[in-house]
Design a protein around this motif. Structure first.
Motif: not given
Length: 307
Positions: A186, A191, A214
């Protein structure tokens, strides 16, 4: 009489083993991508080989354990282009190692892997080159995951980005004190692209995987254990001692004839990856390669007691 029974059964068993092995090997080497996806492997390898440095070393021990070393300590074992190509070559070598039972992957210089070499990444920053590298590494790590060897990532120091993804291509992860796994993608505006997200979900579940990706969270040995991302925290952070401890840990699962250990890994791979009916058929085929084989016949003669 038992020796005569073994002698009569071996030719039939060998024929069945060879047929099944060929079919399973063909399935394992099947590429995830082809020309329709814009995947031209030789051209991709030629591009990657422009970015040199480091190496992927493999030693195969007499006890059937392979030691794969990421060797680029000046850059915390970051993957250069040539290391990506060498990893594929080492995986091919391991696919052809008939006596192999287990594999330990570790990094030189008391750290695991910091991901991709940023110098190479900058040079292949256009979308198509990035996609090509992604497809190449996904293919390689999928083949690594499907090897008929019980594999362990020995995480010392840092396993970041692509290094974290590599750990998920192993069956197990062992960590040393002070080490950490971190999916930092991130922070790079990315990704995972080497299959790390898909594999992570299968290891820790979708909720935990989402938190780790995340949040780009630091996963220390304690948290890794609680998530099921790591099997054990080894006592030593010293490279030589930790490697010995990893060997001892793995030996609990690789003790026994290579044909049986490899068959165990194959049925687990089939159960994980195939629809149930296909997995059952594959399990039947693999069962046929060990039923009536030397280890099975010797066990029948020995009649071991299970306590």
């Amino acid at each position: 009489m038992p020796s005569k029974m073994i002698e009569m059964a071996l030719p039939l068993w060998k024929n069945l083993v060879q047929t099944t092995k060929k079919r399973i090997l063909q399935q394992r080497r099947l590429s995830l991508y082809n020309g329709a996806d814009g995947y031209e492997e030789e051209l991709i390898k030629k591009k990657l080989q422009q970015f040199s440095g480091g190496s992927i070393n493999l030693s195969k021990e007499d006890n059937g354990i392979g030691i794969l070393t990421l060797n680029n300590p000046k850059l915390m074992n970051a993957f250069t282009g040539t290391m990506m190509v060498e990893l594929q070559e080492r995986v091919t070598e391991l696919e052809n190692w008939k006596d192999g039972k287990g594999l330990i992957i570790h990094g030189a210089g008391n750290t695991f892997c910091s991901g991709s070499d940023l110098n190479a990444v900058k040079e292949i920053s256009n979308s198509q080159d990035g996609m090509n590298m992604c497809m190449f590494m996904q293919n390689t790590l999928t083949r690594l995951m499907r090897l008929p060897l019980i594999s362990v990532a020995l995480v010392q120091g840092k396993a970041f980005g692509g290094g974290a993804e590599l750990t998920t291509a192993c069956d197990f992860r062992l960590m040393t004190p002070g080490s950490e796994i971190r999916f930092v993608h991130k922070h790079m505006g990315l990704v995972p692209g080497w299959g790390g997200a898909a594999r992570l979900v299968r290891i820790v579940g979708s909720g935990a995987a989402l938190q780790l990706l995340a949040g780009a969270a630091r996963v220390d040995p304690e948290r890794a254990l609680s998530l099921g991302l790591s099997e054990e925290t080894l006592p030593s952070s010293d490279q030589t001692r930790a490697l010995g401890e990893a060997r001892a840990w793995l030996s609990h699962y690789t003790e026994g004839p290579a044909a049986v250990i490899r068959a165990v890994k194959k049925v687990v791979t089939a159960g994980r990856e195939l629809p149930l009916e296909d997995a059952l058929r594959t399990e039947k085929d693999i069962f046929g390669t060990v039923w009536g084989g030397p280890a099975n016949l010797e066990a029948l003669v020995r009649r071991p007691k299970h306590k």
